[in-house]
Scaffold this active site. Structure first.
Site, PDB file in Angstrom:
ATOM      1  N   SER A  51       0.806  -1.226   0.000  1.00  0.00           N
ATOM      2  CA  SER A  51       0.000   0.000   0.000  1.00  0.00           C
ATOM      3  C   SER A  51       0.838   1.274   0.000  1.00  0.00           C
ATOM      4  O   SER A  51       0.368   2.320  -0.443  1.00  0.00           O
ATOM      5  CB  SER A  51      -0.925   0.012   1.221  1.00  0.00           C
ATOM      6  OG  SER A  51      -1.876  -1.031   1.143  1.00  0.00           O
ATOM      7  N   ALA A  55       0.160   5.550  -1.864  1.00  0.00           N
ATOM      8  CA  ALA A  55      -0.209   6.757  -1.117  1.00  0.00           C
ATOM      9  C   ALA A  55       0.059   8.001  -1.951  1.00  0.00           C
ATOM     10  O   ALA A  55       1.179   8.233  -2.386  1.00  0.00           O
ATOM     11  CB  ALA A  55       0.574   6.815   0.188  1.00  0.00           C
ATOM     12  N   GLU A 135      -5.022  19.022   4.420  1.00  0.00           N
ATOM     13  CA  GLU A 135      -6.025  18.003   4.111  1.00  0.00           C
ATOM     14  C   GLU A 135      -7.130  18.027   5.156  1.00  0.00           C
ATOM     15  O   GLU A 135      -7.022  18.713   6.180  1.00  0.00           O
ATOM     16  CB  GLU A 135      -5.364  16.620   4.023  1.00  0.00           C
ATOM     17  CG  GLU A 135      -4.379  16.501   2.874  1.00  0.00           C
ATOM     18  CD  GLU A 135      -3.770  15.131   2.732  1.00  0.00           C
ATOM     19  OE1 GLU A 135      -3.290  14.810   1.638  1.00  0.00           O
ATOM     20  OE2 GLU A 135      -3.758  14.364   3.726  1.00  0.00           O
ATOM     21  N   ASP A 238      -3.655 -10.364   5.727  1.00  0.00           N
ATOM     22  CA  ASP A 238      -2.872 -11.554   6.063  1.00  0.00           C
ATOM     23  C   ASP A 238      -2.264 -11.478   7.465  1.00  0.00           C
ATOM     24  O   ASP A 238      -2.331 -12.430   8.240  1.00  0.00           O
ATOM     25  CB  ASP A 238      -1.760 -11.756   5.032  1.00  0.00           C
ATOM     26  CG  ASP A 238      -2.278 -11.833   3.602  1.00  0.00           C
ATOM     27  OD1 ASP A 238      -3.419 -12.311   3.425  1.00  0.00           O
ATOM     28  OD2 ASP A 238      -1.563 -11.416   2.684  1.00  0.00           O
ATOM     29  N   HIS A 259     -12.664   6.152   2.036  1.00  0.00           N
ATOM     30  CA  HIS A 259     -12.204   7.417   1.481  1.00  0.00           C
ATOM     31  C   HIS A 259     -13.346   8.033   0.689  1.00  0.00           C
ATOM     32  O   HIS A 259     -14.004   7.357  -0.102  1.00  0.00           O
ATOM     33  CB  HIS A 259     -10.991   7.217   0.582  1.00  0.00           C
ATOM     34  CG  HIS A 259     -10.234   8.479   0.314  1.00  0.00           C
ATOM     35  ND1 HIS A 259     -10.727   9.466  -0.513  1.00  0.00           N
ATOM     36  CD2 HIS A 259      -9.037   8.918   0.746  1.00  0.00           C
ATOM     37  CE1 HIS A 259      -9.854  10.457  -0.559  1.00  0.00           C
ATOM     38  NE2 HIS A 259      -8.817  10.152   0.197  1.00  0.00           N
ATOM     39  N   ARG A 307     -12.807  12.426   7.176  1.00  0.00           N
ATOM     40  CA  ARG A 307     -13.245  11.530   6.109  1.00  0.00           C
ATOM     41  C   ARG A 307     -14.565  10.822   6.406  1.00  0.00           C
ATOM     42  O   ARG A 307     -15.359  10.593   5.489  1.00  0.00           O
ATOM     43  CB  ARG A 307     -12.152  10.493   5.838  1.00  0.00           C
ATOM     44  CG  ARG A 307     -10.945  11.078   5.140  1.00  0.00           C
ATOM     45  CD  ARG A 307      -9.841  10.065   4.977  1.00  0.00           C
ATOM     46  NE  ARG A 307      -8.732  10.632   4.221  1.00  0.00           N
ATOM     47  CZ  ARG A 307      -7.574  10.018   4.026  1.00  0.00           C
ATOM     48  NH1 ARG A 307      -7.373   8.818   4.539  1.00  0.00           N
ATOM     49  NH2 ARG A 307      -6.614  10.594   3.323  1.00  0.00           N
ATOM     50  N   HIS A 368     -10.840   2.417   2.282  1.00  0.00           N
ATOM     51  CA  HIS A 368      -9.509   3.003   2.093  1.00  0.00           C
ATOM     52  C   HIS A 368      -8.476   2.572   3.117  1.00  0.00           C
ATOM     53  O   HIS A 368      -7.311   2.407   2.774  1.00  0.00           O
ATOM     54  CB  HIS A 368      -9.630   4.523   2.108  1.00  0.00           C
ATOM     55  CG  HIS A 368      -8.352   5.252   1.862  1.00  0.00           C
ATOM     56  ND1 HIS A 368      -7.614   5.076   0.707  1.00  0.00           N
ATOM     57  CD2 HIS A 368      -7.665   6.147   2.620  1.00  0.00           C
ATOM     58  CE1 HIS A 368      -6.541   5.850   0.758  1.00  0.00           C
ATOM     59  NE2 HIS A 368      -6.539   6.498   1.903  1.00  0.00           N
ATOM     60  N   ARG A 403      -9.063   7.558  11.015  1.00  0.00           N
ATOM     61  CA  ARG A 403      -7.709   8.054  10.797  1.00  0.00           C
ATOM     62  C   ARG A 403      -7.716   9.457  10.213  1.00  0.00           C
ATOM     63  O   ARG A 403      -8.400   9.718   9.222  1.00  0.00           O
ATOM     64  CB  ARG A 403      -6.937   7.120   9.856  1.00  0.00           C
ATOM     65  CG  ARG A 403      -5.558   7.658   9.478  1.00  0.00           C
ATOM     66  CD  ARG A 403      -4.769   6.661   8.685  1.00  0.00           C
ATOM     67  NE  ARG A 403      -5.280   6.434   7.347  1.00  0.00           N
ATOM     68  CZ  ARG A 403      -5.020   7.205   6.292  1.00  0.00           C
ATOM     69  NH1 ARG A 403      -4.291   8.299   6.432  1.00  0.00           N
ATOM     70  NH2 ARG A 403      -5.484   6.891   5.106  1.00  0.00           N
ATOM     71  N   LEU A 409       1.252   6.926   6.881  1.00  0.00           N
ATOM     72  CA  LEU A 409       2.669   6.698   6.630  1.00  0.00           C
ATOM     73  C   LEU A 409       3.491   7.071   7.859  1.00  0.00           C
ATOM     74  O   LEU A 409       4.477   6.398   8.191  1.00  0.00           O
ATOM     75  CB  LEU A 409       3.134   7.501   5.414  1.00  0.00           C
ATOM     76  CG  LEU A 409       2.693   6.991   4.037  1.00  0.00           C
ATOM     77  CD1 LEU A 409       3.159   7.944   2.945  1.00  0.00           C
ATOM     78  CD2 LEU A 409       3.240   5.590   3.771  1.00  0.00           C
TER      79      LEU A 409
END
Length: 550
Positions: A51, A55, A135, A238, A259, A307, A368, A403, A409
């Protein structure tokens, strides 16, 4: 299912630590560990297929003169609807500037405010040089970025450093099946002590046993449990499923982030339109009325609301007006500004006949990010001795019920580093691995009906989208739980009878994660952050984690 036992030859064991996952969390841990130890990094697909490389937006850090740690902490707690753990939020945010500096040292070419050429043709910067964007949910500009492809640049820099490090071995094409635990060894019987992983070599089909004194799980999230997701193909939960089966607790698995703005296109799936488009002035518009609609849902923050609020607003508009999508429009901004800030998105959309400098982008919400996962502490330790975890497969307490944009990240860097430093600190106290019995494939056969895997995969993702999506009810959750139970025995029978493959491993893990999500959602009798249920629309006064025990 019990582990299969045989005396087959093991995989080479000239490493001290195994890391599952080659994204930001895994490689961050590997680079610190490699200062003293031999590290093996396993990747399910290619080394770039996780992933991290997907980003777009950037990394949140307090770097602006008018910003403070307190502001970033407050924004994170507000977005997380109070479910965050304060000590974790402080721990991560206070380490953000140092994480950015390490990435700069590795050569990540973050955008800068002013760049001039010196006499040698080298770029130098003036003043506060990093360009910061804003953001949703952030009270300040604090997002460092590389245009609109930050993840790709970060992944490239981390991977280059890892490839050049003689103490790091990178092994792609290994689909991990389960953790190797000490429950078969008399000394460690029942302890859940982790000694590594069983993994399928995708080239040969053989199952390898990778053993080490310490294991770091950094295998990413479970986004592909949903029919519509921005996550890459391999995001099948996993690490979460393997840790759960080995005896680790999970926390807040019901908190799946959607998202708000994924491109609506019948030919192209899973293309994210970064939150920074709204941060730089993009407006959400109802294509039928032509009106900007966020004023009706969050009149103060509008498109820059967190979000969960924006995703529910779009979902509401689509359902109320019978729409297929809504419009995200930034065409009122100067064309050169749009092309400069979003070159990757602009080029991609042009190839689809959409010019974002002159017209709107059709968007819909899509899954997302997995905000819940394996429960860890500030040292990145799990419940299982010998197992640490970092990144999207974990629940560290940073994200809470939702989040905050560009904190993901950051979490990878901070907890990858924390896991590595804790392993180094306790290294001399960790036992050497005992003799480990190998995987037994002598009683299994080749699968006779691969269509079973495809059918079950499709069914899980569809009912999870319909019943466990943005808006939930108890009845929908119970329907999902019923279908999960029906599929469970079929999948286990298939797993126990046929040779393991990547598709079968992923199906088993998707099913396990779907079960954990639904179990958690049924336990939360309130609406908080990403978990919104019509049966319990109010938010309780005290926020509590949903912790599941195997």
């Amino acid at each position: 299912m019990a582990e299969k036992i045989t005396t087959a030859s093991p995989a080479p064991r000239d490493h001290d630590v195994i890391i599952v996952g080659s994204g930001a969390a895994g490689l961050s841990a590997a680079l610190v560990l490699a200062e003293r130890l031999k590290v093996l990094v396993l990747a399910k697909g290619t080394l770039q297929s996780g992933s991290t490389a997907w980003a777009q937006g950037g990394i949140a850090a307090v770097l602006d003169e008018g910003d403070t740690f307190e502001d970033h902490i407050r924004d994170t707690m507000i977005a997380g609807a109070g479910l965050n753990r304060q000590e974790t939020v402080e721990f991560v945010i206070e380490r953000a500037p140092a994480s950015i500096q390490r990435l700069i040292d590795l050569g990540v070419p973050f955008n800068r405010e002013h760049e001039d050429e010196d006499s040698d043709g080298q770029k130098e910067t003036a003043g506060r040089d990093l360009h910061l964007t804003r953001e949703g949910g952030h009270s300040h500009r604090r997002i460092v970025h590389v245009n609109d492809a930050t993840g790709w640049a970060v992944q490239a820099a981390l991977l280059k450093a890892a490839e050049e490090n003689p103490n790091i071995t990178l092994l792609p094409g290994r689909a991990c099946i389960d953790l190797v635990t000490g429950r078969h060894e008399e000394k460690y019987s029942g302890s859940g002590r982790v000694w590594g992983v069983y993994a399928v070599n995708q080239e040969t089909g053989a199952v390898e046993t990778h053993i080490a004194r310490a294991t770091v799980m950094a295998a990413g999230g479970a986004g592909r449990v949903y029919q519509f997701s921005t996550a890459p193909r391999g995001a099948t939960g996993d690490g979460i499923a393997m840790a759960w089966r080995a005896g680790a607790r999970t926390s807040n698995m019901e908190m799946m982030q959607f998202h708000p703005t994924c491109l609506y296109n019948l030919e192209v799936k899973n293309f994210l339109i970064t939150e920074a488009v709204r941060g730089e002035g993009g407006r959400l518009i109802n294509p039928r009325t032509g009106a900007r609609f966020m004023e009706s849902y969050d009149p103060e923050r509008l498109e820059l609301a967190p979000r969960d609020i924006v995703a529910r607003a779009i979902d509401s508009e689509i359902k109320r007006f019978g729409l297929d999508y809504v419009h995200l429009d930034i065409s009122h901004m100067p064309a050169e500004f749009v092309r400069e800030h979003f070159p990757t998105i602009h080029e991609k959309l042009l190839g689809l006949g959409i010019d974002m400098t002159t017209g709107p982008i059709p968007v819909v919400p899509a899954q997302h990010y997995t905000c819940g996962g394996i429960l860890i502490g500030l040292d990145a330790r799990t419940d299982l001795p010998g197992l640490w975890a970092a990144g999207e497969c974990t629940e560290s307490g940073l994200h809470g019920a939702n989040r905050l944009a560009s904190n993901s990240l950051l979490e990878c860097f901070v907890f990858g580093d924390a896991a590595a430093r804790d392993i180094l600190a306790c290294w001399d106290d960790l036992d050497a691995p005992p003799p480990i019995r190998e995987w037994d494939a002598s009683r299994v056969t080749e699968a006779d009906e691969e269509v079973v895997i495809k059918q079950n995969w499709t069914e899980i993702r569809r009912f999870m989208w319909n019943y466990v999506g943005i808006v939930r009810t108890t009845k929908r959750l119970e329907r999902a739980a019923h279908r999960i139970a029906l599929l469970g025995q079929e999948i286990e029978d298939y797993y126990g009878s046929f040779r393991v493959s990547t598709d079968l491993i992923e199906l088993r893990n998707l099913h396990q994660c779907a079960q954990l999500i639904v179990m958690s959602a049924l336990k939360r009798h309130e609406s908080r952050g990403l978990h919104f249920t019509l049966d319990y629309p109010e938010t309780l006064e005290i926020a509590r984690d949903t912790v599941l025990v195997p």
